[in-house]
Structure formats: structure tokens, C-alpha cells
Design a protein around this motif. Structure first.
Motif, PDB file in Angstrom:
ATOM      1  N   ALA A 122       0.828  -1.213   0.000  1.00 21.62           N
ATOM      2  CA  ALA A 122       0.000   0.000   0.000  1.00 21.62           C
ATOM      3  C   ALA A 122       0.859   1.258   0.000  1.00 21.62           C
ATOM      4  CB  ALA A 122      -0.929  -0.001   1.217  1.00 21.62           C
ATOM      5  N   ALA A 123       1.992   1.228   0.686  1.00 24.80           N
ATOM      6  CA  ALA A 123       2.841   2.416   0.796  1.00 24.80           C
ATOM      7  C   ALA A 123       3.859   2.543  -0.338  1.00 24.80           C
ATOM      8  CB  ALA A 123       3.589   2.397   2.128  1.00 24.80           C
ATOM      9  N   SER A 124       4.233   1.436  -0.953  1.00 23.32           N
ATOM     10  CA  SER A 124       5.329   1.436  -1.927  1.00 23.32           C
ATOM     11  C   SER A 124       5.141   2.383  -3.110  1.00 23.32           C
ATOM     12  CB  SER A 124       5.616   0.009  -2.409  1.00 23.32           C
ATOM     13  OG  SER A 124       4.515  -0.507  -3.122  1.00 23.32           O
ATOM     14  N   PRO A 125       3.931   2.583  -3.679  1.00 21.05           N
ATOM     15  CA  PRO A 125       3.842   3.508  -4.808  1.00 21.05           C
ATOM     16  C   PRO A 125       4.175   4.953  -4.431  1.00 21.05           C
ATOM     17  CG  PRO A 125       1.760   2.338  -4.505  1.00 21.05           C
ATOM     18  CD  PRO A 125       2.675   1.931  -3.414  1.00 21.05           C
ATOM     19  N   PHE A 126       4.057   5.261  -3.151  1.00 22.09           N
ATOM     20  CA  PHE A 126       4.344   6.618  -2.685  1.00 22.09           C
ATOM     21  C   PHE A 126       5.799   6.780  -2.260  1.00 22.09           C
ATOM     22  CE2 PHE A 126      -0.072   5.497  -1.804  1.00 22.09           C
ATOM     23  CZ  PHE A 126      -0.704   6.396  -2.669  1.00 22.09           C
ATOM     24  N   LEU A 127       6.504   5.647  -2.117  1.00 19.25           N
ATOM     25  CA  LEU A 127       7.896   5.676  -1.688  1.00 19.25           C
ATOM     26  C   LEU A 127       8.875   5.351  -2.816  1.00 19.25           C
ATOM     27  CD1 LEU A 127       7.432   3.804   1.706  1.00 19.25           C
ATOM     28  CD2 LEU A 127       7.644   6.272   1.353  1.00 19.25           C
ATOM     29  N   LEU A 128       8.380   4.675  -3.849  1.00 19.76           N
ATOM     30  CA  LEU A 128       9.237   4.253  -4.956  1.00 19.76           C
ATOM     31  C   LEU A 128       8.775   4.885  -6.259  1.00 19.76           C
ATOM     32  CD1 LEU A 128       9.385   0.432  -4.132  1.00 19.76           C
ATOM     33  CD2 LEU A 128      11.100   2.153  -3.570  1.00 19.76           C
ATOM     34  N   ASP A 129       9.690   5.076  -7.171  1.00 18.83           N
ATOM     35  CA  ASP A 129       9.358   5.604  -8.487  1.00 18.83           C
ATOM     36  C   ASP A 129       8.899   4.466  -9.401  1.00 18.83           C
ATOM     37  OD1 ASP A 129      10.102   8.192  -7.825  1.00 18.83           O
ATOM     38  OD2 ASP A 129      12.209   7.838  -8.365  1.00 18.83           O
ATOM     39  N   GLY A 130       8.263   4.863 -10.498  1.00 18.90           N
ATOM     40  CA  GLY A 130       7.917   3.896 -11.528  1.00 18.90           C
ATOM     41  C   GLY A 130       6.444   3.600 -11.678  1.00 18.90           C
ATOM     42  N   GLY A 131       5.604   4.171 -10.826  1.00 20.44           N
ATOM     43  CA  GLY A 131       4.183   3.870 -10.892  1.00 20.44           C
ATOM     44  C   GLY A 131       3.378   4.968 -11.555  1.00 20.44           C
ATOM     45  N   THR A 132       2.289   4.580 -12.167  1.00 16.28           N
ATOM     46  CA  THR A 132       1.341   5.541 -12.716  1.00 16.28           C
ATOM     47  C   THR A 132       0.317   5.871 -11.637  1.00 16.28           C
ATOM     48  OG1 THR A 132      -0.097   3.788 -13.542  1.00 16.28           O
ATOM     49  CG2 THR A 132       1.636   4.575 -15.031  1.00 16.28           C
ATOM     50  N   ALA A 133      -0.523   6.840 -11.914  1.00 20.44           N
ATOM     51  CA  ALA A 133      -1.540   7.223 -10.915  1.00 20.44           C
ATOM     52  C   ALA A 133      -2.487   6.070 -10.642  1.00 20.44           C
ATOM     53  CB  ALA A 133      -2.303   8.448 -11.394  1.00 20.44           C
ATOM     54  N   ILE A 134      -2.945   5.401 -11.691  1.00 17.43           N
ATOM     55  CA  ILE A 134      -3.889   4.292 -11.487  1.00 17.43           C
ATOM     56  C   ILE A 134      -3.209   3.113 -10.801  1.00 17.43           C
ATOM     57  CG2 ILE A 134      -3.605   3.249 -13.756  1.00 17.43           C
ATOM     58  CD1 ILE A 134      -6.816   2.957 -13.464  1.00 17.43           C
ATOM     59  N   ALA A 135      -1.922   2.875 -11.110  1.00 20.50           N
ATOM     60  CA  ALA A 135      -1.181   1.803 -10.441  1.00 20.50           C
ATOM     61  C   ALA A 135      -1.007   2.115  -8.959  1.00 20.50           C
ATOM     62  CB  ALA A 135       0.172   1.603 -11.104  1.00 20.50           C
ATOM     63  N   SER A 136      -0.803   3.382  -8.630  1.00 19.41           N
ATOM     64  CA  SER A 136      -0.644   3.773  -7.224  1.00 19.41           C
ATOM     65  C   SER A 136      -1.921   3.523  -6.441  1.00 19.41           C
ATOM     66  CB  SER A 136      -0.260   5.248  -7.121  1.00 19.41           C
ATOM     67  OG  SER A 136       0.980   5.466  -7.733  1.00 19.41           O
ATOM     68  N   VAL A 137      -3.055   3.925  -7.012  1.00 16.69           N
ATOM     69  CA  VAL A 137      -4.345   3.694  -6.349  1.00 16.69           C
ATOM     70  C   VAL A 137      -4.621   2.197  -6.246  1.00 16.69           C
ATOM     71  CG1 VAL A 137      -6.836   4.022  -6.563  1.00 16.69           C
ATOM     72  CG2 VAL A 137      -5.286   5.929  -7.020  1.00 16.69           C
TER      73      VAL A 137
END
Length: 169
Positions: A122-137
Motif C-alpha cells: 500500500a505504501a510502496s507507490p508513494f515511496l518508490l518511483d515507476g508507478g502511474t496514478a492508477i497503479a498507485s491507487v
């Protein structure tokens, strides 16, 4: 491994040689046996006993397994790039291993390892690079769902596992 150590310890307590039992095996200790055993059973019964013996399939752990499969596919689904892709892929593999291991009733406690792993997802998209907005959600939702699904024990079968019953959480 635990069952082997437990058997060797019990065998030693009743006077059997530790090394002989370790190398050659030994008799069943204080257990009632079914008169139709082993390969004398019909093949259908062998397969059924294999699939249901000591294992239950709670919907929560099935859900965790599916979330692990989803995490393996985030690059294909959302175009996730490194390093988030590596994080999702590694977490997905570990989630599946933990969930499938927890299907065994005596190892059901292992499912709790998916709680911190779910929080990481749950936290990794906000701590790591490489994700899109929809992937983060999507990772946020998958991680929270994973953590939540890992908490309930699920249903137990009517089988008993001797001294291991007390450890089934």
C-alpha cells in the motif's frame, strides 16, 4: 521438518534408537490407523485425502493468493516501471507463498506475515518511483485488502493435529 523432529523425540521417549529411527523410520506411535491405508486405497480416495487432508481453503486466503497474482502482473496491466515493478513482483511472489502455506491448518499463523507485506504494498507507490496514478491507487487498494484479508483465521476442519492444535490461530 517439525513433524520429523516431533516423531523422533516421541520415538526416543518410548525407547527406540534415535539414529535407527532417523535413518530407517519406525512404527506409528500411539495412533489409531485406518485399516485401508496407503496404496491399498482406491486412487480416487488417495487423491481426495491428498487434497483435503490438513488443508482448508478459506476465501480470505484465496483472495490473498489472487492479490499476489495481481502484483505479479502490474507491469502488464499498468505499465509499472522499476523500482516499483521489482517491489510489486517480489511482494507478489512472497504473498502467494505465504497464502498457500497458510492453507495448511497447522501453518495458519503464517498468514499474519502478509499484514506488514500488505502495508508495504500500500505504501510502496508513494515511496518508490515507476508507478502511474492508477497503479498507485490500485496498489494502495490491493495492499490494504491484503492486510485485511490476512487477519481472519478462516474455517477449520474437524481434523486434529495432536499437540499442534493449540498453535492454530
Amino acid at each position: 521438518m517439525f513433524a520429523t523432529v516431533q516423531y523422533l523425540w516421541q520415538s526416543r521417549r518410548v525407547g527406540h534408537s534415535f539414529w535407527r529411527t532417523l535413518i530407517f523410520g519406525g512404527p506409528v506411535l500411539s495412533e489409531r490407523r485406518d485399516p485401508v491405508q496407503g496404496l491399498n486405497m482406491p486412487i480416487g480416495q488417495i487423491v481426495w485425502e491428498f487434497l483435503k487432508g490438513g488443508v482448508t481453503y478459506p476465501w480470505t486466503l484465496i483472495g490473498c493468493t489472487l492479490i499476489g497474482g495481481y502484483l505479479l502482473c502490474t507491469r502488464l496491466l499498468f505499465g509499472v516501471e522499476l523500482p516499483l515493478y521489482f517491489s510489486d513482483h517480489t511482494a507478489g511472489c512472497v504473498v502467494i507463498v505465504i497464502a498457500v502455506t497458510a492453507w495448511a491448518e497447522v501453518a495458519r499463523t503464517v498468514r499474519l506475515l502478509n499484514v506488514p507485506l500488505g502495508l508495504w504494498v500500500a505504501a510502496s507507490p508513494f515511496l518508490l518511483d515507476g508507478g502511474t496514478a492508477i497503479a498507485s491507487v490500485s496498489d494502495l487498494a490491493a495492499g490494504l485488502a491484503l492486510a485485511g484479508l490476512s487477519l481472519p483465521r478462516g474455517t477449520r476442519s474437524r481434523e486434529h493435529y495432536g499437540g499442534w492444535d493449540q498453535y492454530i490461530l
